[in-house]
Design a protein around this motif. Sequence first.
Motif, PDB file in Angstrom:
ATOM      1  N   ALA A 156      17.262   0.947 -26.492  1.00 47.29           N
ATOM      2  CA  ALA A 156      15.859   1.079 -26.901  1.00 47.29           C
ATOM      3  C   ALA A 156      15.692   0.743 -28.381  1.00 47.29           C
ATOM      4  N   ILE A 157      16.613   1.237 -29.212  1.00 45.19           N
ATOM      5  CA  ILE A 157      16.519   0.993 -30.659  1.00 45.19           C
ATOM      6  C   ILE A 157      16.630  -0.506 -30.962  1.00 45.19           C
ATOM      7  N   LEU A 158      17.626  -1.135 -30.373  1.00 44.45           N
ATOM      8  CA  LEU A 158      17.844  -2.556 -30.683  1.00 44.45           C
ATOM      9  C   LEU A 158      16.694  -3.412 -30.176  1.00 44.45           C
ATOM     10  N   TYR A 185      23.836  -4.194 -37.236  1.00 45.03           N
ATOM     11  CA  TYR A 185      22.993  -3.000 -37.185  1.00 45.03           C
ATOM     12  C   TYR A 185      23.410  -2.103 -36.026  1.00 45.03           C
ATOM     13  N   MET A 197      22.121  -8.620 -35.907  1.00 44.44           N
ATOM     14  CA  MET A 197      21.817  -7.408 -35.125  1.00 44.44           C
ATOM     15  C   MET A 197      23.081  -6.668 -34.702  1.00 44.44           C
ATOM     16  N   LEU A 216      19.639   5.060 -25.707  1.00 41.08           N
ATOM     17  CA  LEU A 216      19.037   5.065 -27.045  1.00 41.08           C
ATOM     18  C   LEU A 216      19.369   3.777 -27.807  1.00 41.08           C
ATOM     19  N   HIS A 217      20.626   3.353 -27.716  1.00 39.05           N
ATOM     20  CA  HIS A 217      21.020   2.111 -28.400  1.00 39.05           C
ATOM     21  C   HIS A 217      20.169   0.941 -27.938  1.00 39.05           C
ATOM     22  N   VAL A 240      24.197   1.871 -36.133  1.00 40.49           N
ATOM     23  CA  VAL A 240      23.614   2.855 -35.210  1.00 40.49           C
ATOM     24  C   VAL A 240      24.725   3.686 -34.578  1.00 40.49           C
ATOM     25  N   VAL A 269      15.434  10.066 -33.032  1.00 41.28           N
ATOM     26  CA  VAL A 269      16.553   9.147 -33.223  1.00 41.28           C
ATOM     27  C   VAL A 269      16.054   7.698 -33.178  1.00 41.28           C
ATOM     28  N   GLN A 270      15.250   7.392 -32.174  1.00 37.98           N
ATOM     29  CA  GLN A 270      14.737   6.022 -32.057  1.00 37.98           C
ATOM     30  C   GLN A 270      13.880   5.637 -33.252  1.00 37.98           C
ATOM     31  N   PHE A 280      15.920   5.209 -36.606  1.00 39.80           N
ATOM     32  CA  PHE A 280      16.687   3.961 -36.731  1.00 39.80           C
ATOM     33  C   PHE A 280      15.765   2.743 -36.816  1.00 39.80           C
ATOM     34  N   LEU A 281      14.625   2.810 -36.154  1.00 38.67           N
ATOM     35  CA  LEU A 281      13.674   1.708 -36.269  1.00 38.67           C
ATOM     36  C   LEU A 281      13.114   1.630 -37.686  1.00 38.67           C
TER      37      LEU A 281
END
Lengths: 77, 199
Positions: A69-71, B15, B12, A66-67, B19, B44-45, B48-49
């Motif tokens: 993918a998010i970043l 960030y 980043m 998840l990390h 997260v 979740v994705q 956060f996006l």
Amino acid sequence: MTCTEFLAQLDDMLDQDAAIPLRADLQEHLRECEHCEITLNTTRKTIQIYRSHELYELPDDLRERLHNAILAKCRNC
Amino acid sequence: MLLVEQTRQGDMAAYEKLVKQYDRQVFRIANHIVQNREDAEDVVQDAFLKAYQKLDQFQGNSKFYTWLVRIAVNEALMRLRKRRTGRMVSIDEDVETEEGSMPRDLADWSPDPEAMYGQSEMGDILRKTIQGLPPGFRVVFVLRDVEGLSTEETAETLGLSIPAVKSRLLRARLQLRERLSRYFKRGQGRQAQAQVGAK
Ligand SMILES: [Zn+2]
């Protein structure tokens, strides 16, 4: 005090620190009413049980996925 | 707040720290609302996006966490709506029920209900029980009692009045209590365990 009046205060009793003694009139009702005592105690227990169990654990591998993918999405937006 | 500022300036790594600080909570809240693992991962994705994209709109007069939770809750409700196509899902749904306004099952619980079941059984019972609540009750209970938001923060997050949060919270607590009594009643035990898999 009737049970209905007692239950109207249930919220405050649940939200206040269990270590702080209850108001005298509430205590008095509890002493003579088993129903309200059970309701208060088991509702308190309900909250405590939900608070102390992790029902949706986030496993490490999924977390990492998840990390990443998010970043990646944030960098590209 | 420092991490938010650093992220705004393009850091980043900052960030990523945010997260990591809040991902477990967001994952938990998302699961409680959508009740489906894949959807929760998407929530979740997306949350956060969205938070990253809208960071300029974050005022700093509320906590970053509650601001993030509001985004996540909205995303989750949207997913829920999409999955149940044709059915409106809002936090106002199904809250007119009278169930749980007055306690009925008044048998006392065994002194240590948690000793009656194994860890995974207990998890099943708790998940099943809370999933039976209407979404509008469930989300209030989760934010307030599980995640520990204040009544004011919960109200702000959900766009509800404080009295509305309070009344839903009480009903949610009483309904959960009532439903858990089936498993935790004094003298209950092995025979209740059979129901865990059944219902
Ligand atoms: Zn009473």
